[in-house]
Design a protein around this motif. Structure first.
Motif, PDB file in Angstrom:
ATOM      1  N   HIS A   1      -6.619 -26.304 -15.805  1.00  0.00           N
ATOM      2  CA  HIS A   1      -6.530 -27.759 -15.633  1.00  0.00           C
ATOM      3  C   HIS A   1      -5.338 -28.344 -16.392  1.00  0.00           C
ATOM      4  O   HIS A   1      -4.770 -29.338 -15.958  1.00  0.00           O
ATOM      5  CB  HIS A   1      -7.824 -28.425 -16.105  1.00  0.00           C
ATOM      6  N   GLY A   2      -4.981 -27.706 -17.533  1.00  0.00           N
ATOM      7  CA  GLY A   2      -3.858 -28.205 -18.314  1.00  0.00           C
ATOM      8  C   GLY A   2      -2.526 -27.743 -17.748  1.00  0.00           C
ATOM      9  O   GLY A   2      -1.819 -28.508 -17.086  1.00  0.00           O
ATOM     10  N   ASN A   3      -2.189 -26.480 -17.982  1.00  0.00           N
ATOM     11  CA  ASN A   3      -0.854 -26.000 -17.600  1.00  0.00           C
ATOM     12  C   ASN A   3      -0.646 -25.935 -16.085  1.00  0.00           C
ATOM     13  O   ASN A   3       0.439 -26.206 -15.592  1.00  0.00           O
ATOM     14  CB  ASN A   3      -0.603 -24.620 -18.213  1.00  0.00           C
ATOM     15  N   LEU A   4      -1.659 -25.542 -15.341  1.00  0.00           N
ATOM     16  CA  LEU A   4      -1.476 -25.428 -13.877  1.00  0.00           C
ATOM     17  C   LEU A   4      -1.849 -26.718 -13.144  1.00  0.00           C
ATOM     18  O   LEU A   4      -1.600 -26.839 -11.939  1.00  0.00           O
ATOM     19  CB  LEU A   4      -2.304 -24.254 -13.319  1.00  0.00           C
ATOM     20  N   GLU A   5      -2.439 -27.649 -13.869  1.00  0.00           N
ATOM     21  CA  GLU A   5      -2.767 -28.976 -13.316  1.00  0.00           C
ATOM     22  C   GLU A   5      -3.618 -28.900 -12.036  1.00  0.00           C
ATOM     23  O   GLU A   5      -3.358 -29.581 -11.053  1.00  0.00           O
ATOM     24  CB  GLU A   5      -1.493 -29.777 -13.023  1.00  0.00           C
ATOM     25  N   ILE A   6      -4.623 -28.034 -12.059  1.00  0.00           N
ATOM     26  CA  ILE A   6      -5.494 -27.907 -10.888  1.00  0.00           C
ATOM     27  C   ILE A   6      -6.839 -28.568 -11.208  1.00  0.00           C
ATOM     28  O   ILE A   6      -7.451 -28.269 -12.235  1.00  0.00           O
ATOM     29  CB  ILE A   6      -5.729 -26.432 -10.508  1.00  0.00           C
ATOM     30  N   SER A   7      -7.271 -29.409 -10.324  1.00  0.00           N
ATOM     31  CA  SER A   7      -8.538 -30.114 -10.541  1.00  0.00           C
ATOM     32  C   SER A   7      -9.709 -29.228 -10.147  1.00  0.00           C
ATOM     33  O   SER A   7      -9.636 -28.470  -9.171  1.00  0.00           O
ATOM     34  CB  SER A   7      -8.546 -31.389  -9.694  1.00  0.00           C
ATOM     35  N   SER A   8     -10.794 -29.327 -10.912  1.00  0.00           N
ATOM     36  CA  SER A   8     -11.965 -28.520 -10.548  1.00  0.00           C
ATOM     37  C   SER A   8     -12.638 -29.049  -9.278  1.00  0.00           C
ATOM     38  O   SER A   8     -13.503 -28.381  -8.710  1.00  0.00           O
ATOM     39  CB  SER A   8     -12.962 -28.444 -11.703  1.00  0.00           C
TER      40      SER A   8
END
Lengths: 126, 308
Positions: free
Chosen positions: B190-197
């Motif tokens: 969620h932080g470095n790859l910025e992918i939402s759960s």
């Protein structure tokens, strides 16, 4: 068991027995989901009436395994009362309770207890 | 005077082993006839080494090794193996037994094996005493580049560190491990790859596919996770920072709300907050500080002095 296998699926008279066969790293996400998806595909021709997930071989787990349980339940479409968990460690029970997953699926002490709980459910009048 | 606890349901075998070890007048020998009696004896006064048979009523040798590893991790266990007990002995060695002596070789090998194990154990206890009683603070810092396979290794290292420091009992070590994994998962995906759960809720395969592709392109690929660790006698503090834009932890849905039970979001944070004593995010939401105070849970046997 292959190195990338997290689950062992067996069928027993309509009941899908799922053993979690090794600790699940939170970073195994893709492998974990692939393993579960592949094994579910392999048994897609079987009719799943109930599920027992056995945690005997692991001490604890995190949200990744909770997610895998959710996928298992959703994919098979089994009624929540027909899915039982067993042999869960005290920390594992704590985690299930925190996520309130123990309100979705009954946590039984042993696999035999889980089978018995499914039988009892079968015997209850509708 | 080193104390040796001999555990065997056969009185004859107990006496045989005891007689061999009494040849060294410095040894103090105690006896138990099964695993349960051994544990009761150990809880009164832990010995310096346990010598146990494998096949016994009530609690066999493997079960005894597992209990001793959990409750008295600094007390080494030596197995006495007989024909037919090889399989269970291998399991016991995997479970942490220090060594083994075949019963048929007791006369030739027992004293030497026990002495060797006692010397090694004495060194371990000396180090444990130093670390647990004299260490005032230790810090370490890690920069995890874009190699997700290193993260489980870091967690293993940190779990071993708190075991060595004796800060927590076994259950709390598991809880800390779970909380750290959740913090690192959050920092990576969620932080470095910025992918939402939210994507994982709808299509978990697309979620991991996006993670794989983003991990190979900029700006995501060159981002690191920074982990600062500080141990003192009373607490462990972990700071996990990613290089993503951050997030608002208060915006996550409550995963225990019945309406959200079937959603992925927020469970990791729930586990972190439950298993650590303090969880604090910075204003940007890309750094979390996790603090765990010294365990109230029974920490397995404190180091004891041993005279080898």
């Amino acid at each position: 068991m292959t190195p990338d296998q997290y689950f062992r699926f067996q069928f027993d008279d309509g009941t899908l027995l799922v053993d979690v066969v090794r600790p699940v790293s939170q970073f195994a996400g893709n492998d974990l989901v692939s393993d579960m998806s592949n094994q579910l595909k392999d048994c897609s021709e079987e009719s799943v009436d109930a599920i027992i997930v056995d945690f005997e071989q692991i001490d604890y787990f995190g949200s990744m395994l909770l997610e895998a349980l959710r996928i298992l339940w959703r994919t098979t479409g089994v009624d929540s009362q027909r899915m039982k968990l067993c042999n869960v460690s005290s920390v594992g029970r704590e985690i299930l309770s925190l996520a309130k997953f123990d309100t979705l699926w009954e946590v039984c002490a042993t696999r035999d207890d889980a089978r018995q709980a499914l039988c009892n459910k079968d015997q209850k009048p509708a | 005077m080193p104390t040796i606890l001999i555990v065997d349901d056969s009185a004859m075998d107990r006496e045989l082993a005891g007689g061999l070890l009494r040849k060294n007048p410095a040894n103090e020998i105690r006896f138990a006839s099964d695993g349960l009696q051994a544990l009761a004896d150990m809880s009164e006064r832990p010995p310096d080494v346990v010598l146990t048979d494998m096949q016994m009523p009530n609690l066999n040798g493997l079960e005894l090794v597992e209990r001793i590893r959990a409750d008295f991790p600094l007390v080494p266990v030596v197995l006495m193996t007989a024909r037919g007990s090889e399989e269970i002995a291998v399991s016991a060695l995997h479970a942490g037994a220090a060594s083994y002596v075949p019963k048929r070789s007791l006369k030739h090998s027992l004293a030497e094996t026990i002495e060797r194990v006692l010397i090694a154990s004495c060194e371990d206890r000396g180090m444990a005493t130093l670390i647990r009683n004299q260490l005032t603070c230790t810090t370490s810092a890690f920069e995890l580049t874009n190699d997700v396979s290193l993260i489980p290794a870091l967690i293993t290292y940190l779990r071993h560190s708190i075991e060595t420091l004796g800060l927590y009992g076994e259950s709390d070590r598991m809880r800390v491990g779970v909380a750290l994994e959740e913090a690192l998962v959050n920092a990576y995906y969620h932080g470095n790859l910025e992918i939402s759960s939210e994507l994982r809720e709808t299509d978990h395969q697309a979620y991991y596919e996006l993670a794989r592709s983003r991990s190979q392109i900029e700006p995501y690929a060159s981002r690191s996770i920074y982990v600062d660790v500080e141990f003192t006698p009373n607490r462990a503090t972990y700071v996990v920072r990613d290089e993503g834009p951050g997030f608002d932890p208060d915006a996550l849905p409550d995963p225990t709300d019945e309406e959200h039970l079937d959603r992925s979001s927020g469970r990791g944070l729930l586990l972190m907050r439950t298993f650590m004593d303090e969880v604090r995010f910075n204003a940007q939401g890309n750094e979390v500080t996790l603090t765990k105070l010294r365990s109230r849970e029974k920490v397995a046997s404190q180091p004891q002095k041993v005279e080898a």
